[in-house]
Design an enzyme around this catalytic site. Sequence first.
Site, PDB file in Angstrom:
ATOM      1  N   GLU A 144     -42.436  25.765 100.356  1.00 47.88           N
ATOM      2  CA  GLU A 144     -42.673  26.631 101.727  1.00 47.88           C
ATOM      3  C   GLU A 144     -42.613  28.064 100.954  1.00 47.88           C
ATOM      4  O   GLU A 144     -42.698  28.980 101.964  1.00 47.88           O
ATOM      5  CB  GLU A 144     -41.512  26.264 102.628  1.00 47.88           C
ATOM      6  CG  GLU A 144     -42.092  24.996 103.409  1.00 47.88           C
ATOM      7  CD  GLU A 144     -41.388  24.028 102.924  1.00 47.88           C
ATOM      8  OE1 GLU A 144     -40.995  23.753 101.610  1.00 47.88           O
ATOM      9  OE2 GLU A 144     -40.933  22.897 103.637  1.00 47.88           O
ATOM     10  N   LYS A 166     -19.266  15.498 103.418  1.00 48.28           N
ATOM     11  CA  LYS A 166     -18.306  16.424 104.353  1.00 48.28           C
ATOM     12  C   LYS A 166     -16.914  15.627 104.188  1.00 48.28           C
ATOM     13  O   LYS A 166     -16.792  14.647 104.660  1.00 48.28           O
ATOM     14  CB  LYS A 166     -18.831  16.655 105.660  1.00 48.28           C
ATOM     15  CG  LYS A 166     -18.384  17.872 105.973  1.00 48.28           C
ATOM     16  CD  LYS A 166     -18.880  18.317 107.380  1.00 48.28           C
ATOM     17  CE  LYS A 166     -18.739  19.667 107.978  1.00 48.28           C
ATOM     18  NZ  LYS A 166     -19.299  20.272 108.815  1.00 48.28           N
ATOM     19  N   THR A 219     -45.434  19.079 101.322  1.00 43.05           N
ATOM     20  CA  THR A 219     -44.012  18.881 100.839  1.00 43.05           C
ATOM     21  C   THR A 219     -43.813  17.326 100.544  1.00 43.05           C
ATOM     22  O   THR A 219     -44.557  16.765 101.230  1.00 43.05           O
ATOM     23  CB  THR A 219     -43.156  19.316 101.874  1.00 43.05           C
ATOM     24  OG1 THR A 219     -43.660  18.512 103.174  1.00 43.05           O
ATOM     25  CG2 THR A 219     -43.310  20.881 102.423  1.00 43.05           C
ATOM     26  N   TRP A 260     -17.106  20.962 102.631  1.00 43.99           N
ATOM     27  CA  TRP A 260     -18.346  20.188 101.778  1.00 43.99           C
ATOM     28  C   TRP A 260     -18.023  20.256 100.534  1.00 43.99           C
ATOM     29  O   TRP A 260     -17.363  21.191  99.597  1.00 43.99           O
ATOM     30  CB  TRP A 260     -19.521  21.333 102.153  1.00 43.99           C
ATOM     31  CG  TRP A 260     -20.065  21.100 103.399  1.00 43.99           C
ATOM     32  CD1 TRP A 260     -20.297  20.142 104.115  1.00 43.99           C
ATOM     33  CD2 TRP A 260     -20.832  22.263 104.027  1.00 43.99           C
ATOM     34  NE1 TRP A 260     -20.978  20.535 105.486  1.00 43.99           N
ATOM     35  CE2 TRP A 260     -21.202  21.786 105.366  1.00 43.99           C
ATOM     36  CE3 TRP A 260     -21.067  23.534 103.828  1.00 43.99           C
ATOM     37  CZ2 TRP A 260     -22.169  22.606 106.073  1.00 43.99           C
ATOM     38  CZ3 TRP A 260     -21.888  24.431 104.618  1.00 43.99           C
ATOM     39  CH2 TRP A 260     -22.345  23.994 105.806  1.00 43.99           C
TER      40      TRP A 260
END
Length: 541
Positions: A329, A439, A184, A444
């Site tokens: 993944e 936030k 990754t 959000w």
Amino acid sequence: MFGLMMDEPLLISRQLAFAQRFHGAVEVVSRTVEGPIHRTSWGAVARRAAQLAHALTRLGVKPGDRVATIAWNTHRHLELYFAVSGMGAVLHTINPRLPPDQLVYVVSHAEDSVLFFDTTFTKLAQLAAARCPSVRAVVAMTDAAHLPADLPGALEYEGLLAPEQEAFAWPELDERTASSLCYTSGTSGFPKGVLYSHRSTVLHSYGIAMADALAISAADVTLPVVPMFHVNAWGIPYAAAMTGSKLVLPGPGMDGKSLLELIDDEGVTSLLGVPTVWANLLAHLKSVDRSLTTVRKVVIGGAACPTSMIRAFEEGHGARVVHAWGMTETSPLGTANVMLPKHQGIPYEATLAVKAKQGRPIFGVDLRLIGDDGLEKPHDGATSGHLQVRGPWVASAYFKQEPTDVGTHADGWFATGDIATIDPDGYMQITDRSKDVIKSGGEWVSSIDLENAAVGHPGVAQAAAIGLAHPKWGERPLLLVVRAPGADPSREEIGAWLETRLVKWWMPDAIEFVEALPIGATGKILKRTLREQFAEYRFTT
Ligand code: AMP
């Protein structure tokens, strides 16, 4: 009671054998590192993959050994894909944009035994050869005439293959055998290895080839601009072999001009890549006043695709955009955005709101949203939560780590680290990476929506929103803007543009112009670096 069907393992070598037998004459065209266009066929790729498997055996490569590549999308890389996995070894594709210490880390962690490299990356091969004791041999992916002088002892790919037989007895592996390894991007900490299997790869190939996914078929001329060093080029090489699609590989030529040449010359119908590549192609098309004539479909993923880009391809070039989401993944495909019958006949503007979402899951991938309270959230298109996935091509653990390190929920779901909504029709929309969320007042703000709206302004080339501390609201958004070449939009102008496109409380508290945004190894904006750069920034209002 068991069914009475043949227990044939799902193997990558079978995909290649199928391509050789039933699509042997179909072309594989590459722009080479040496310069000229190279033409071959699936039949020849299979014969050369067999030669390569013999050569690797001669070099002492055994089942389970890791064989690394640092290479562009070319026919030689394609041969490595099939030869290494087919013989039971593990293909470790390395991202050449990794910082040197991370490159040394991944080669050492993977314990790569042989390293293949394009001559563009000779310096990286030198580094790995000098610092990674596991590397026994390095092979330059070229011919004798182009062998780099500055890496003594490097073998030469064409010479390695030449004496070998064009058939190989591909072993009958357990389908769960590891086939390839990809680390990754590691925007924080060291990269983590995702180890794919033959089974996951073949199932994923079936999944992406479906009509409502990436729709890869024999009728297509497929150009994956997504690099073969990033998540197996989204699995396209395997799906192309399995479906007999003509494959066009861009080599190092990822700029707009080189891509347009290939598209025109080869009659490409299907393009796949990240938004930054398409922004360059669109800019080039505009500068030469051209439109795409052969392309029917553009798959855009890896980062959020702005609505303005969907419109540019669909209205300007008559190509359908498929917005897709996935991650290393998840092999990578998780969702793809195609329209449903209910969308037929609705105005184009209304479809754009749907198309900007990351799409619906393809069979094999299940999705759910989990709130901060640990409870599952409704699929109402408004409630956001932590996106979790599961399926046979989703990682269950990272290489050489305990399964718990993958971030799986106790009941076997993989926590993606993305924040998303899912609407009642199953369309998932990413609003943020969980570590990048802004936030404000406990709610959000979607930085992706904010950035998407900003890049829709003709004077904005790139935009990134980050959250900075605010005494009243906890955090408020700061919007960083890279101006488009030759444009000079003011803060007020951009602010007025955003006001008509965003809910009031998502409006950035400030807009700052920057020369460039920090980009990581896989082309994503490094928000963490931006937050560090602007740590001392204070809003004036
Ligand atoms: P990587 O493993 O480097 O491919 O990165 C995967 C991450 O890229 C995902 O978890 C998302 O945060 C992001 N990503 C991939 N595709 C999209 C997309 N279509 N829209 C927004 N973010 C995306």
